[in-house]
Design an enzyme around this catalytic site. Structure first.
Site, mmCIF file in Angstrom:
data_model
loop_
_atom_site.group_PDB
_atom_site.id
_atom_site.type_symbol
_atom_site.label_atom_id
_atom_site.label_comp_id
_atom_site.label_asym_id
_atom_site.label_seq_id
_atom_site.Cartn_x
_atom_site.Cartn_y
_atom_site.Cartn_z
ATOM 1 N N ALA A 33 -6.874 2.105 7.491
ATOM 2 C CA ALA A 33 -6.387 3.034 6.993
ATOM 3 C C ALA A 33 -5.681 4.230 7.599
ATOM 4 O O ALA A 33 -4.632 4.792 7.485
ATOM 5 C CB ALA A 33 -7.266 3.824 5.780
ATOM 6 N N GLU A 34 -6.440 4.835 8.695
ATOM 7 C CA GLU A 34 -5.843 5.821 9.740
ATOM 8 C C GLU A 34 -4.825 5.148 10.613
ATOM 9 O O GLU A 34 -3.935 5.901 10.739
ATOM 10 C CB GLU A 34 -7.200 6.096 10.664
ATOM 11 C CG GLU A 34 -6.786 7.189 11.710
ATOM 12 C CD GLU A 34 -6.368 8.371 11.072
ATOM 13 O OE1 GLU A 34 -5.876 9.205 11.796
ATOM 14 O OE2 GLU A 34 -6.544 8.729 9.934
ATOM 15 N N TYR A 35 -4.879 3.759 10.900
ATOM 16 C CA TYR A 35 -3.647 3.158 11.390
ATOM 17 C C TYR A 35 -2.419 3.377 10.805
ATOM 18 O O TYR A 35 -1.350 3.665 11.168
ATOM 19 C CB TYR A 35 -3.929 1.919 11.887
ATOM 20 C CG TYR A 35 -2.890 1.213 12.714
ATOM 21 C CD1 TYR A 35 -1.821 0.492 11.835
ATOM 22 C CD2 TYR A 35 -2.599 1.220 14.043
ATOM 23 C CE1 TYR A 35 -0.882 -0.166 12.542
ATOM 24 C CE2 TYR A 35 -1.349 0.631 14.791
ATOM 25 C CZ TYR A 35 -0.590 -0.068 13.988
ATOM 26 O OH TYR A 35 0.297 -0.657 14.556
ATOM 27 N N SER A 81 4.933 -8.837 10.419
ATOM 28 C CA SER A 81 3.857 -8.425 9.502
ATOM 29 C C SER A 81 4.549 -7.782 8.022
ATOM 30 O O SER A 81 5.840 -8.379 7.951
ATOM 31 C CB SER A 81 3.250 -7.332 10.284
ATOM 32 O OG SER A 81 3.948 -6.143 10.265
ATOM 33 N N LEU A 82 3.614 -7.368 7.201
ATOM 34 C CA LEU A 82 4.222 -7.015 5.969
ATOM 35 C C LEU A 82 4.273 -5.452 5.786
ATOM 36 O O LEU A 82 3.322 -4.720 6.460
ATOM 37 C CB LEU A 82 3.508 -7.502 4.777
ATOM 38 C CG LEU A 82 3.350 -8.931 4.696
ATOM 39 C CD1 LEU A 82 2.122 -9.476 3.512
ATOM 40 C CD2 LEU A 82 4.724 -9.583 4.396
ATOM 41 N N LYS A 115 -5.013 -10.806 0.080
ATOM 42 C CA LYS A 115 -4.742 -10.371 1.597
ATOM 43 C C LYS A 115 -5.971 -10.647 2.368
ATOM 44 O O LYS A 115 -6.666 -9.774 2.381
ATOM 45 C CB LYS A 115 -4.274 -9.005 1.488
ATOM 46 C CG LYS A 115 -3.792 -8.730 2.838
ATOM 47 C CD LYS A 115 -3.055 -7.087 3.134
ATOM 48 C CE LYS A 115 -2.552 -6.681 4.389
ATOM 49 N NZ LYS A 115 -3.644 -7.022 5.461
ATOM 50 N N CYS A 408 -45.196 8.813 12.676
ATOM 51 C CA CYS A 408 -44.753 8.703 11.517
ATOM 52 C C CYS A 408 -44.199 10.152 10.765
ATOM 53 O O CYS A 408 -44.767 11.003 10.666
ATOM 54 C CB CYS A 408 -45.513 7.889 10.505
ATOM 55 S SG CYS A 408 -45.182 7.702 8.746
#
Length: 671
Positions: A33-35, A81-82, A115, A408
């Site tokens: 998404a960033e690309y 590509s698309l 896709k 712990c």
């Protein structure tokens, strides 16, 4: 104008960097998404200033250069590509553009597909025989992966049927199903090798191995979705018709391909696939929508890097970037200590995410994670959000290392991590608040202390009301206190008190099993009790001494040693004994002095016994000088097989070990 040029230069440099990481190194640093956002920003800027477009701009080509280690194959028909759309409005705008370009009022038929999130490949067949295969590469030249593709069972080496073209280049996606991805990573963790961040990276890494034997071991698969070269033959005049023809020739095609006769039907398909996405068994990141008519596809043509007749309608991003503000450590009901990243809140796949699991110390080391880092977060379906990778190129100056606790965070007991195990655990099983309910439920269970009438719901209430903190507190309960629980009358309360009193008389083996020492099941507890005889001897045993017990290896020995080394556990055991828990003194058995067919033999019980409980059978066998083991090995002398005996019986037969049934055991016992 200078600032615009600088913006364009920076955008192109950034995109090229991430294309290289994605296509060449198989190690993407940012989410898709960033690309996509960076690419949209570049295109919009270039559209406003077309005179500044350069031939080598990422907007003018498909990907990055192929690896030099592979020979190269030039695509006779470029692999483009698309273009992407990310919402309904953008898809409807795409639909309108197609209709307007065709200048026809006729309704369009769309062919809709999944896709797939894998690696695009081209496979060339000549006279039906697989000749070569290549990656997309930069769209013009790809890497020759023929040897690797030939190892993928889903891809036929020879096409079947009639009317196969003289030359046919099919295109599709090689991908890795979720189950295969998990298996590869499980093996990688076991052997200390690289763990893949996601199935796409695993598929790419598997397909681009220089050694095809490695690829052959990876469960890759393939779906066909298009054609490149076509010579000496014909194909149907619709996209769906071509896919069906490919399937008839033996090429795998997704069964989710659907024809839609309206934009509304396409949107219905999109939402249905989005709903089904978590159950598909493999990763997808959207749907692909294509004009079904090949004639209309040809009429519509292409732009620089994508066809005008198709678009990828992407789902909301499952990955986003944010910052790690801190790392905290949670203790699970079995004592497992899990690091959790506290994040700057970010929306991922429609959900606000502020925490992400880091699994264990090995994962933190693999990621190279520091507090303050910028990271990629992934959330798929109902899966707990996780950190995929660190964006090292954007690491802030002020970061600090993650320090794994030695005690712990809940009870302060020592933390153990046995060699060969990834998970660190709290050793304070008898006092740790995080483990309290589960350890108490185990303690009173039928095969442990066998406290009749004390079920899970009673334990839940006792813990929630803070009546009980350790197993010793159970034996201090009174009928009056128990009547304060829901649905617990005076008679029922007295029955529980009586059951607790009765449970005080037990066996050493049952008591050990009830303590809930990690990896110590009934058979191991019986072996420890028989070997050491007394609690004092067991508490004083070293790891080396513990390994002398049949079926006790380094892992179990370490767990037992660490359990008794923890002072809080010894304190609770002391309290239990003070409350009156006891067992018969051990009877020292000398196998040489016993006249029994079982004396001195190592015996394994398997299957269900119908006339005698397994515990009784073990006790009788041990009393007659036998050693009862939990697994079959070359050291096993005899296997006693009850009903529905499984793998242990099969292994005994394979090793030629004597086997008797329950009836023969009873006869030899004189029962």
């Amino acid at each position: 104008m200078e600032s615009i040029e600088q913006q364009l230069t920076e955008l192109r440099t950034t995109l090229r960097h991430h294309e290289y990481l994605y296509h060449v190194m198989d190690a993407p640093e940012i989410p898709d998404a960033e690309y996509d956002r960076l690419m949209r920003e570049l295109r919009e800027l270039e559209a406003q200033h077309p005179d500044l477009i350069t031939p080598d701009s990422p907007s003018q080509r498909v990907g990055a250069a192929p690896l030099a280690a592979f020979s190269q194959i030039r695509h006779e028909v470029p692999m483009l590509s698309l273009d992407n759309v990310f919402d309904e409005e953008s898809f409807l705008a795409f639909n309108k553009r197609v209709q307007d370009r065709l200048k026809s009022g006729d309704k369009l038929t769309w062919c809709c597909e999944l896709k797939l999130d894998g690696l695009a490949v081209s496979i060339l067949y000549e006279n039906g025989v697989l000749i070569s295969a290549a990656t997309r590469g930069d769209g013009t030249t790809g890497e020759d992966i023929t040897s690797n593709v030939r190892t993928i069972r889903a891809i036929p080496l020879k096409l079947r049927g009639d009317n196969i073209p003289a030359r046919l280049e099919v295109r599709g996606e090689v991908f890795l199903p979720q189950a295969g991805f998990e298996k590869i990573n499980e093996e990688a963790r076991r052997t200390g090798n690289k763990v893949f961040a996601n199935p796409r990276n695993a598929a790419a890494g598997s397909l681009r191995q220089l050694d095809p034997r490695i690829t052959a071991k990876r469960p890759l698969t393939f779906f066909c979705y298009g054609v490149g070269i076509l010579e000496g033959g014909e194909l149907p005049d619709t996209h769906l018709g071509r896919l069906l023809q490919f399937k008839a020739w033996g090429l795998p095609v997704s069964d989710r391909v659907t024809l839609c006769d309206s934009p509304e039907a396409v949107l219905d398909f999109y939402h249905k696939v989005e709903e089904d996405r978590p159950t598909l068994g493999f990763d997808i990141d959207g749907v692909v929508i294509k004009v079904n008519s090949m004639a209309l596809q040809e009429q519509l043509g292409f732009v620089a890097r994508a066809p005008r007749w198709a678009v990828a309608f992407k789902f909301p991003a499952q990955e986003q970037m944010t910052f790690v503000r801190d790392v905290e450590f949670q203790v699970g009901r079995t004592g497992a200590i899990t690091p959790v990243a506290r994040l700057e809140p970010v929306h991922v796949a429609g959900v606000l995410v502020s925490n992400a699991t880091l699994h264990n110390a090995d994962e933190i080391e693999r990621l190279g994670l520091r507090i303050g880092d910028k990271v990629v977060i992934r959330r798929a379906g109902d899966v707990i959000p996780q950190v995929v990778n660190v964006v090292l190129s954007e690491r802030p100056e002020e970061t600090r290392p993650v320090e794994f606790p030695t005690h712990c965070p809940v009870c302060g007991s020592d933390v153990e991590r046995v060699e060969g195990e990834a998970v660190a655990r709290c050793t304070g099983g008898l006092i740790c608040g995080a483990q309290r309910k589960e350890s108490l439920k185990h303690f009173v269970s039928r095969r442990a202390m066998d406290v009749d009438g004390m079920g899970d719901k009673i334990i839940d209430q006792l813990v929630e009301k803070e009546y009980v903190h350790t197993p010793a507190d159970l034996f201090r309960l009174t009928a009056g206190k128990l009547t304060g629980l829901d649905r617990m009358g005076p008679k029922s309360a007295q029955n529980v008190v009586n059951a607790l009193e009765k449970a005080k008389e037990t066996t050493f083996a049952r008591f050990l099993y009830a303590l809930g020492i990690r990896e110590v099941g009934e058979a191991t507890a019986a072996g420890l009790a028989a070997y050491f005889g007394t609690l004092e001897a067991l508490e004083a045993a070293s790891i080396d001494e513990l390994q002398k017990v049949p079926d006790v290896g380094i892992v179990v020995a370490t767990h037992v040693f660490n359990f008794f080394a923890e002072e809080s556990n010894r304190d609770v055991i002391g309290q239990l004994l003070a409350e009156g828990i006891h067992w018969p003194a051990p009877i020292v058995v000398n196998a040489d002095e016993i006249d029994s067919p079982f004396a001195g033999k190592t015996i394994v019980l398997t299957g269900s016994l119908s006339l005698m409980s397994r515990d009784d059978a073990k006790a009788r066998l041990v009393a007659l000088g036998a050693k009862v083991a939990g697994s079959v090995s070359k050291k096993t002398d005899l296997v006693i097989a009850g009903e529905a005996a499984g793998s242990k019986l099969a292994k005994a037969q394979e090793l030629g070990i004597d086997v008797i049934d329950e009836a023969e055991m009873l006869r030899l016992l004189g029962v």
